[in-house]
Design a protein around this motif. Structure first.
Motif, PDB file in Angstrom:
ATOM      1  N   GLY A  63       4.462   8.900  -4.627  1.00 18.22           N
ATOM      2  CA  GLY A  63       4.229   9.811  -5.743  1.00 18.22           C
ATOM      3  C   GLY A  63       2.753  10.083  -5.948  1.00 18.22           C
ATOM      4  N   HIS A  64       2.434  10.755  -7.004  1.00 20.12           N
ATOM      5  CA  HIS A  64       1.070  11.141  -7.347  1.00 20.12           C
ATOM      6  C   HIS A  64       0.338   9.966  -7.957  1.00 20.12           C
ATOM      7  CE1 HIS A  64      -2.162  13.270  -9.636  1.00 20.12           C
ATOM      8  NE2 HIS A  64      -2.130  14.046  -8.573  1.00 20.12           N
ATOM      9  N   ALA A  65      -1.013  10.012  -7.997  1.00 17.42           N
ATOM     10  CA  ALA A  65      -1.806   8.909  -8.536  1.00 17.42           C
ATOM     11  C   ALA A  65      -1.397   8.568  -9.961  1.00 17.42           C
ATOM     12  CB  ALA A  65      -3.290   9.267  -8.495  1.00 17.42           C
ATOM     13  N   ALA A  66      -1.004   9.551 -10.737  1.00 14.85           N
ATOM     14  CA  ALA A  66      -0.620   9.279 -12.117  1.00 14.85           C
ATOM     15  C   ALA A  66       0.592   8.381 -12.192  1.00 14.85           C
ATOM     16  CB  ALA A  66      -0.346  10.579 -12.859  1.00 14.85           C
ATOM     17  N   ALA A  67       1.459   8.425 -11.135  1.00 16.89           N
ATOM     18  CA  ALA A  67       2.675   7.628 -11.143  1.00 16.89           C
ATOM     19  C   ALA A  67       2.386   6.145 -10.986  1.00 16.89           C
ATOM     20  CB  ALA A  67       3.622   8.083 -10.047  1.00 16.89           C
ATOM     21  N   VAL A  68       1.178   5.782 -10.565  1.00 10.34           N
ATOM     22  CA  VAL A  68       0.813   4.374 -10.417  1.00 10.34           C
ATOM     23  C   VAL A  68      -0.346   4.020 -11.320  1.00 10.34           C
ATOM     24  CG1 VAL A  68       1.724   4.046  -8.109  1.00 10.34           C
ATOM     25  CG2 VAL A  68      -0.562   4.989  -8.391  1.00 10.34           C
ATOM     26  N   GLY A  69      -0.473   4.776 -12.406  1.00  9.86           N
ATOM     27  CA  GLY A  69      -1.462   4.407 -13.412  1.00  9.86           C
ATOM     28  C   GLY A  69      -2.888   4.659 -13.017  1.00  9.86           C
ATOM     29  N   ARG A  70      -3.145   5.708 -12.232  1.00  8.46           N
ATOM     30  CA  ARG A  70      -4.515   6.000 -11.792  1.00  8.46           C
ATOM     31  C   ARG A  70      -4.943   7.343 -12.349  1.00  8.46           C
ATOM     32  NH1 ARG A  70      -7.944   2.852 -10.603  1.00  8.46           N
ATOM     33  NH2 ARG A  70      -8.857   4.029  -8.922  1.00  8.46           N
ATOM     34  N   GLU A  71      -4.867   7.499 -13.640  1.00  8.25           N
ATOM     35  CA  GLU A  71      -5.241   8.771 -14.247  1.00  8.25           C
ATOM     36  C   GLU A  71      -6.695   9.073 -13.936  1.00  8.25           C
ATOM     37  OE1 GLU A  71      -4.442   8.570 -18.358  1.00  8.25           O
ATOM     38  OE2 GLU A  71      -2.261   8.407 -18.123  1.00  8.25           O
ATOM     39  N   GLY A  72      -6.909  10.295 -13.561  1.00  8.25           N
ATOM     40  CA  GLY A  72      -8.275  10.739 -13.284  1.00  8.25           C
ATOM     41  C   GLY A  72      -8.759  10.407 -11.891  1.00  8.25           C
ATOM     42  N   ARG A  85       8.654  -1.094 -18.155  1.00  5.56           N
ATOM     43  CA  ARG A  85       7.659  -0.740 -17.138  1.00  5.56           C
ATOM     44  C   ARG A  85       8.270   0.180 -16.072  1.00  5.56           C
ATOM     45  NH1 ARG A  85       4.451  -2.000 -20.243  1.00  5.56           N
ATOM     46  NH2 ARG A  85       2.800  -3.574 -20.128  1.00  5.56           N
ATOM     47  N   THR A  86       9.476  -0.130 -15.657  1.00  4.61           N
ATOM     48  CA  THR A  86      10.127   0.701 -14.633  1.00  4.61           C
ATOM     49  C   THR A  86      10.371   2.103 -15.152  1.00  4.61           C
ATOM     50  OG1 THR A  86      11.218  -1.266 -13.737  1.00  4.61           O
ATOM     51  CG2 THR A  86      12.100   0.865 -13.076  1.00  4.61           C
ATOM     52  N   ARG A  87      10.806   2.195 -16.404  1.00  3.47           N
ATOM     53  CA  ARG A  87      11.039   3.523 -16.980  1.00  3.47           C
ATOM     54  C   ARG A  87       9.739   4.307 -17.078  1.00  3.47           C
ATOM     55  NH1 ARG A  87      14.106   4.403 -22.683  1.00  3.47           N
ATOM     56  NH2 ARG A  87      12.126   3.662 -23.535  1.00  3.47           N
ATOM     57  N   ALA A 109       1.480  -4.778  -9.402  1.00  5.24           N
ATOM     58  CA  ALA A 109       2.704  -4.999 -10.190  1.00  5.24           C
ATOM     59  C   ALA A 109       3.562  -3.745 -10.193  1.00  5.24           C
ATOM     60  CB  ALA A 109       2.335  -5.403 -11.620  1.00  5.24           C
ATOM     61  N   GLU A 110       2.910  -2.592 -10.349  1.00  3.72           N
ATOM     62  CA  GLU A 110       3.656  -1.337 -10.341  1.00  3.72           C
ATOM     63  C   GLU A 110       4.319  -1.098  -8.986  1.00  3.72           C
ATOM     64  OE1 GLU A 110       0.759  -1.791 -11.625  1.00  3.72           O
ATOM     65  OE2 GLU A 110       0.861  -1.118 -13.708  1.00  3.72           O
ATOM     66  N   ALA A 111       3.608  -1.492  -7.914  1.00  2.00           N
ATOM     67  CA  ALA A 111       4.183  -1.331  -6.579  1.00  2.00           C
ATOM     68  C   ALA A 111       5.430  -2.192  -6.443  1.00  2.00           C
ATOM     69  CB  ALA A 111       3.156  -1.714  -5.516  1.00  2.00           C
ATOM     70  N   HIS A 112       5.379  -3.401  -6.989  1.00  5.71           N
ATOM     71  CA  HIS A 112       6.544  -4.274  -6.936  1.00  5.71           C
ATOM     72  C   HIS A 112       7.721  -3.647  -7.683  1.00  5.71           C
ATOM     73  CE1 HIS A 112       8.904  -7.940  -6.899  1.00  5.71           C
ATOM     74  NE2 HIS A 112       9.016  -7.874  -8.220  1.00  5.71           N
ATOM     75  N   LEU A 113       7.435  -3.109  -8.851  1.00  5.77           N
ATOM     76  CA  LEU A 113       8.495  -2.471  -9.627  1.00  5.77           C
ATOM     77  C   LEU A 113       9.037  -1.235  -8.919  1.00  5.77           C
ATOM     78  CD1 LEU A 113       7.080  -2.726 -13.259  1.00  5.77           C
ATOM     79  CD2 LEU A 113       8.878  -4.113 -12.211  1.00  5.77           C
ATOM     80  N   ALA A 166       0.832  -1.201   0.000  1.00  2.00           N
ATOM     81  CA  ALA A 166       0.000   0.000   0.000  1.00  2.00           C
ATOM     82  C   ALA A 166       0.867   1.252   0.000  1.00  2.00           C
ATOM     83  CB  ALA A 166      -0.932  -0.008   1.209  1.00  2.00           C
ATOM     84  N   ARG A 167       1.944   1.215   0.776  1.00  2.00           N
ATOM     85  CA  ARG A 167       2.822   2.392   0.841  1.00  2.00           C
ATOM     86  C   ARG A 167       3.520   2.622  -0.500  1.00  2.00           C
ATOM     87  NH1 ARG A 167       4.814   1.695   5.536  1.00  2.00           N
ATOM     88  NH2 ARG A 167       3.640   3.366   6.498  1.00  2.00           N
ATOM     89  N   LEU A 168       3.939   1.551  -1.143  1.00  2.00           N
ATOM     90  CA  LEU A 168       4.580   1.707  -2.448  1.00  2.00           C
ATOM     91  C   LEU A 168       3.600   2.257  -3.474  1.00  2.00           C
ATOM     92  CD1 LEU A 168       6.692  -1.577  -2.652  1.00  2.00           C
ATOM     93  CD2 LEU A 168       7.542   0.763  -2.366  1.00  2.00           C
ATOM     94  N   MET A 169       2.338   1.812  -3.390  1.00  2.00           N
ATOM     95  CA  MET A 169       1.345   2.285  -4.347  1.00  2.00           C
ATOM     96  C   MET A 169       1.039   3.767  -4.166  1.00  2.00           C
ATOM     97  SD  MET A 169      -1.364  -0.823  -4.900  1.00  2.00           S
ATOM     98  CE  MET A 169      -1.622  -1.234  -3.191  1.00  2.00           C
ATOM     99  N   LEU A 170       1.296   4.268  -2.958  1.00  2.00           N
ATOM    100  CA  LEU A 170       1.029   5.691  -2.721  1.00  2.00           C
ATOM    101  C   LEU A 170       2.255   6.569  -2.960  1.00  2.00           C
ATOM    102  CD1 LEU A 170      -1.343   6.145   0.334  1.00  2.00           C
ATOM    103  CD2 LEU A 170      -1.803   6.307  -2.096  1.00  2.00           C
TER     104      LEU A 170
END
Length: 425
Positions: free
Chosen positions: A294-303, A412-414, A321-325, A288-292
């Motif tokens: 940066g901003h929502a856009a940084a974890v693919g949550r546009e809008g 994906r990391t980039r 998956a993004e949190a893992h990366l 959960a901490r990794l998913m938060l």
């Protein structure tokens, strides 16, 4: 033992003295020899009309009942003799009586019913005693008022004792649950499972098969989440973890639960980690901490923050998956330098287009130009040109599963680092 530190009001604040000032001292003299007889009658009626007090008189409850009835009658007689006598010792007893009701797992309903029955029987027997002693009839009205005042005070004090004991117990329970939550979220302590199980028993929190951690960023004035209901009712453990609020939510996280949590944190930034075994609660919080980060856009949550920027909610299904990366984003950058290094010598625009094409190729099923073209919404001939360039740059490595895996991780990391995650479809 009753807590002697509990604030005790002054006697004049507990009792209304007026009705006792209007009673003749002679009434006390005729009541005192009859205390035991009046108490026996009162106890019999209470036990008959209040089922909770039908225990044998030689039981603990029976002895408490008999002792409290005699004390109440004795106190009434004391006030009749001397309306301004100190009453703190009696007040303390009846608060303790309420405390015992709580400790024995009962409510105050039966105790209040016993007080009402006692007042009715006492008023009748006191009046009969006054009449048999040929006291003036005018005594009856202040006598009834004194009985009602007396029983109201005793009833109120017992409720206060019950409430104080309940508050102390709930405070202890909250402390136990905070300790349990801290232990579950501590990777080192969670490994000592025997200690966790003991804490769970103390906290009255049956260990569930699964838990998920909800991490809420604490804004100005943010506190607990009242929309979820009382902690004891929901079974959710709550803990302030650094500057954040962490909720350990028991059970698998179905759609309804996720929506309820989303509603409860509306207007705040929050992330719900994956459902895991209680032993891995700290892992859910870590995700959960990794998913938060940066901003929502940084974890693919546009809008996610549309409508005035009132916060964002991310769940494990949205970005695990993004949190893992993101956890290894610096390693991913090094991996990208090694795997995708040949793109660095190209103009920036061309390198970006080829990286986009490589990603589409790696995510395709048939790895054909038409499929890549559809994914990128470009002409098939354009896709063929780009694929030929990729073959020129990477050669046979495009057929190597290990290279394809590393290249996809690097891409994906980039994308995470640049704040734009490609659509994985």
């Amino acid at each position: 033992m009753w807590n002697e530190t509990m604030p005790m009001r002054q006697p004049d604040q507990v009792f209304t003295r007026r009705p006792w000032r209007e009673l003749p001292p002679a009434l006390a003299r005729v009541l005192r020899p009859r205390i035991d007889a009046i108490a026996a009658d009162m106890i019999d009626v209470i036990r008959e009309e209040v089922p909770a007090y039908r225990r044998p008189l030689d039981s603990a409850m029976g002895r408490d009942l008999a002792g409290s009835v005699r004390r109440a009658i004795g106190q009434f007689v004391e006030l009749t003799e001397e309306p301004h006598s100190l009453q703190d010792h009696h007040v303390r007893h009846f608060r303790g009586l309420g405390r015992l009701e709580f400790l024995n797992g009962r409510t105050t309903d039966s105790l209040q019913a016993a007080f009402r029955v006692g007042a009715r029987v006492g008023a009748r027997l006191y009046a009969e005693t006054a009449q048999s002693a040929s006291l003036p009839f005018e005594v009856v009205m202040p006598l009834h008022e004194a009985v009602l005042t007396h029983i109201n005070v005793l009833s109120n004090e017992s409720v206060k004792g019950f409430a104080a004991a309940q508050a102390r117990a709930e405070g202890g329970l909250r402390r136990s649950r905070r300790t349990l939550a801290a232990c579950l979220l501590d990777q080192g302590r969670a490994g000592r499972w025997d200690a966790v199980e003991r804490l769970a028993v103390e906290a009255e929190w049956p260990l569930p098969e699964a838990v998920a951690c909800l991490l809420v960023r604490q804004g100005a004035g943010a506190g607990r989440l009242p929309g979820l209901g009382p902690e004891r009712d929901t079974g959710i453990l709550t803990l302030t973890h650094g500057a954040d609020l962490v909720l350990i939510v028991p059970g698998p996280q179905d759609r309804g639960t996720v929506e309820r949590l989303r509603t409860a944190v509306r207007g705040r930034t929050a992330a719900l980690g994956p459902a895991v075994s209680p032993r891995d609660a700290w892992v859910s919080l870590h995700c959960a901490r990794l998913m938060l980060t940066g901003h929502a856009a940084a974890v693919g949550r546009e809008g996610a923050a549309a409508g005035g920027g009132g916060g964002e909610f991310v769940s494990a299904g949205d970005g695990l998956a993004e949190a893992h990366l993101r956890h290894g984003i610096h390693i991913g950058r090094l991996l990208g330098d090694r795997v995708l290094g040949v793109l660095r010598d190209l103009p920036a625009g061309r390198a970006a287009r080829l990286a986009e094409t490589l990603d589409a190729l790696l995510m395709s099923w048939s790895r054909t130009a038409p499929e890549v073209a559809r994914a990128l919404d470009i002409h098939p001939q354009t896709a063929r040109k780009r694929l030929r360039k990729l073959e020129e740059l990477f050669g046979d490595r495009l057929n190597d599963p290990a290279f394809r895996f590393e290249a996809l991780l690097a891409l994906r990391t980039r994308a995470l680092r640049d704040g734009s995650v490609p659509d994985p479809r």
